[in-house]
Design an enzyme around this catalytic site. Sequence first.
Site, PDB file in Angstrom:
ATOM      1  N   HIS A 135       6.053 -58.226 -18.371  1.00  0.00           N
ATOM      2  CA  HIS A 135       7.416 -58.374 -18.871  1.00  0.00           C
ATOM      3  C   HIS A 135       7.922 -57.198 -19.708  1.00  0.00           C
ATOM      4  CE1 HIS A 135       5.714 -59.898 -22.699  1.00  0.00           C
ATOM      5  NE2 HIS A 135       6.881 -59.553 -23.214  1.00  0.00           N
ATOM      6  N   ASP A 141       7.746 -65.310 -24.814  1.00  0.00           N
ATOM      7  CA  ASP A 141       7.719 -64.000 -25.462  1.00  0.00           C
ATOM      8  C   ASP A 141       8.137 -64.144 -26.925  1.00  0.00           C
ATOM      9  OD1 ASP A 141       7.722 -61.172 -25.756  1.00  0.00           O
ATOM     10  OD2 ASP A 141       9.869 -61.094 -25.247  1.00  0.00           O
ATOM     11  N   ASP A 195      10.007 -92.036 -42.608  1.00  0.00           N
ATOM     12  CA  ASP A 195       9.440 -91.888 -41.261  1.00  0.00           C
ATOM     13  C   ASP A 195       8.862 -90.486 -41.053  1.00  0.00           C
ATOM     14  OD1 ASP A 195      11.888 -90.721 -41.413  1.00  0.00           O
ATOM     15  OD2 ASP A 195      12.610 -91.438 -39.478  1.00  0.00           O
ATOM     16  N   GLU A 203      10.522 -51.924 -19.703  1.00  0.00           N
ATOM     17  CA  GLU A 203      11.240 -51.589 -20.932  1.00  0.00           C
ATOM     18  C   GLU A 203      10.504 -50.530 -21.754  1.00  0.00           C
ATOM     19  OE1 GLU A 203      14.070 -52.131 -21.847  1.00  0.00           O
ATOM     20  OE2 GLU A 203      14.178 -51.874 -24.013  1.00  0.00           O
ATOM     21  N   ASP A 204       9.172 -50.644 -21.824  1.00  0.00           N
ATOM     22  CA  ASP A 204       8.429 -49.812 -22.779  1.00  0.00           C
ATOM     23  C   ASP A 204       7.652 -48.641 -22.182  1.00  0.00           C
ATOM     24  OD1 ASP A 204       9.285 -51.523 -24.691  1.00  0.00           O
ATOM     25  OD2 ASP A 204       7.411 -52.634 -24.880  1.00  0.00           O
ATOM     26  N   HIS A 250      -0.362 -58.679 -26.452  1.00  0.00           N
ATOM     27  CA  HIS A 250       0.910 -59.417 -26.407  1.00  0.00           C
ATOM     28  C   HIS A 250       1.228 -59.988 -25.021  1.00  0.00           C
ATOM     29  CE1 HIS A 250       5.097 -60.502 -26.923  1.00  0.00           C
ATOM     30  NE2 HIS A 250       5.487 -59.534 -26.096  1.00  0.00           N
TER      31      HIS A 250
END
Length: 739
Positions: free
Chosen positions: A87, A154, A274, A91-92, A62
């Site tokens: 990134h 992301d 169109d 957080e993880d 990812h």
Amino acid sequence: MAYTATIEEENKEITRRYKDLLKGTYQMLTTADKKVIRKAFDLAVEAHSSQRRKTGEPYIFHPIAVAKIVAYEIGLGVTSIVSALLHDVVEDTDYTLEDIEREFGETVGRIVNGLTKISRLNKEQDASIQAENFRKMLLTLNDDVRVILIKIADRLHNMQTMDAMPPHKQLKIASETLYIYAPLAHRLGLYNIKTELEDLGLKYTEPEVFKDIQGKIKESKEEQDKYIKTFSSVIENTLNKEGFEYTIKGRSKSIYSIRRKMRVQNVTYDEIYDKFAVRIIYKSKLKQEKFDAWKIYSIVTDHFQPNPTRLRDWISQPKSTGYESLHITVMGPDAHWVEVQIRSERMDEIAERGYAAHYKYKNAQEKDSGLDNWLNRLKDSLENPDVNAVDFVENFKLNLYAEEIFVFTPKGDLKAIPKNSSALDFAFSIHTEIGMKCRGAKVNGKLKPISHILKSGDQVEIITANQQKPNVRWLDFVVTARARSRIKSALKEEQKEIANEGKEILARKLRSLKLTFDERTVHELASYLKLKTSFDLFYRIGNGSIENQQLKDFAAQKNNAFFNFFKNRIKRTSNAPTTANAEEITDKFDMLVFGDDEEQLDYKFAKCCNPIPGDKVFGFLTINEGIKVHKKDCPNAVGLQAKYAYRIMKAKWIDSTQQDFRVFLHVSGSDKFGLVNQLTKVISNNMHVNIHSLNISGNQGVFDGKLTISVKNNKQLVRLINNIKKIDGIEKVDRIYKQ
Ligand code: MN
């Protein structure tokens, strides 16, 4: 499909993806750059080593993919690539922001911090919280726009790999993408990413529709290629003869925009004419670009008849996203209207990649990008805390998709403003103070009201007056978020002032009724008058919509404890929620007004639909029974409107305490010295009554005056009329209905 790779296969794949990331990035990477990227990659691999994605794949796929979008599609440089790789680390995983800052410096630390904050915000469900989060997210734009760009990358990768998610999560993420991220990508000029986000959004919100359109596009692909070949063959010779280096390709409308068109115009897929455009991209020197575009225009229109109403010159005046291109619609082969987009390689790059490409060329080109401008405006509206978050997002989106028009200032400067902007919007776009004092505008030399809708090419000069101030009606004719939020906060300010005056008046009045002015009395009085807050009470006292008699009644009742006891009991037993709700509505909308002048007229409610306050309504002029008010969605409405359009009157519910009404008075009497003076004094001594005009004709001792004033409500008007009658010499005061 189940994920079954072995550890060796997996490690090989990670290395392959990493190498692929470094190949042919948009920006040139130095050896030093590559070293930092390697370091970030190693840290990310290590940090995420025990994590897997929903598909079963290693998590590191990812961040690598996000970094690749950042490097290739958005075209950002080393700092952003490093930040994208890192990134999700804070957080993880166990790594902290301090670790990142220590290893990669302050800038990367700040960007990763911004991204971490956003990912924490996004976990909420509620729409209004969502909106508030979005606002906070946009605030990071002030720090570093790269945060948002990486966040968009992301989101794009998450949307691309959403198949393994449970359906309810898919729906939520897809809706959020359509609501927030696609508009944002659009605004940042990331055309390709915006299109992909929208198509993916549709894929998960309306899967059948998506598949259907996707299938039809595939079917017509061959036909389309053939068409473009025919088209090219007609103009190739001339283009070659003129020495152009170019490519001609077909550009299909996205699935999402076909869907939108089908819905908005209520047509089938086949009826959209169109579905694709022809794009001619040419090589050119910067100085020569515009000239070349028009030369190609001339070649195309030599062979194909142009539609004169469909010419868009975004080269002379680029969109505020930085988009440049020349668009024409011509009658192509098979007598088929087709849009032709003419643009240089540079313009094409900006159109596809937006931000990054723009900055690559910025030095070479003196024109202002519009992006800085936009960021400043955004900052402006973000800093206004008075605006509700949901309103804010809606306004923001409105402005995002609004097509722009271009108007000239008196000095001949060009300004871009959203379509349907009024003179007042324009005034606010120049300066808040000019908006606040705006009284009218000279549009192409002619005097126009502030509500006048501007058109591209108008030359606009704003006329201001010092005594002018915003009123509620202004909100009816502004479309820009900036004007709207400025007017709203000015109105709030004014309300506060009136409420403050009201508070003082109330204290005085209570004292004369032998009541103490304290929190308890105020609270009791407010609930006696069915008002929600003490502010509402002060405000209504301040603008004169509460009668002295009402205060006296309150005082009498308060002195009667026995009565009080009963009253409370009744109140407690009759607290049914349905009545409360109805009351709330009537509270807010307590008066019907008609026509553009918002006059108060006599009316009856139509029995067929029985409108209640707050409904969307219109008036119908009957022959025998005066005005009947119907709901706009009344079953009889369509028939009435079709057959008797001339007897339909505009009508709307308003909150009378928030509104000014224009009233015309006819005053007559005997012409005495100083009478006019006294008259104006009485009027201006009456709270918040404004005089608009005063015409007086004296004739042989007879005084005859017509005046136009603004009042808040009927009570105020009655009081004013009584006061005028008291003036020595005045014999008659009549309300008249024509000026
Ligand atoms: Mn992520």
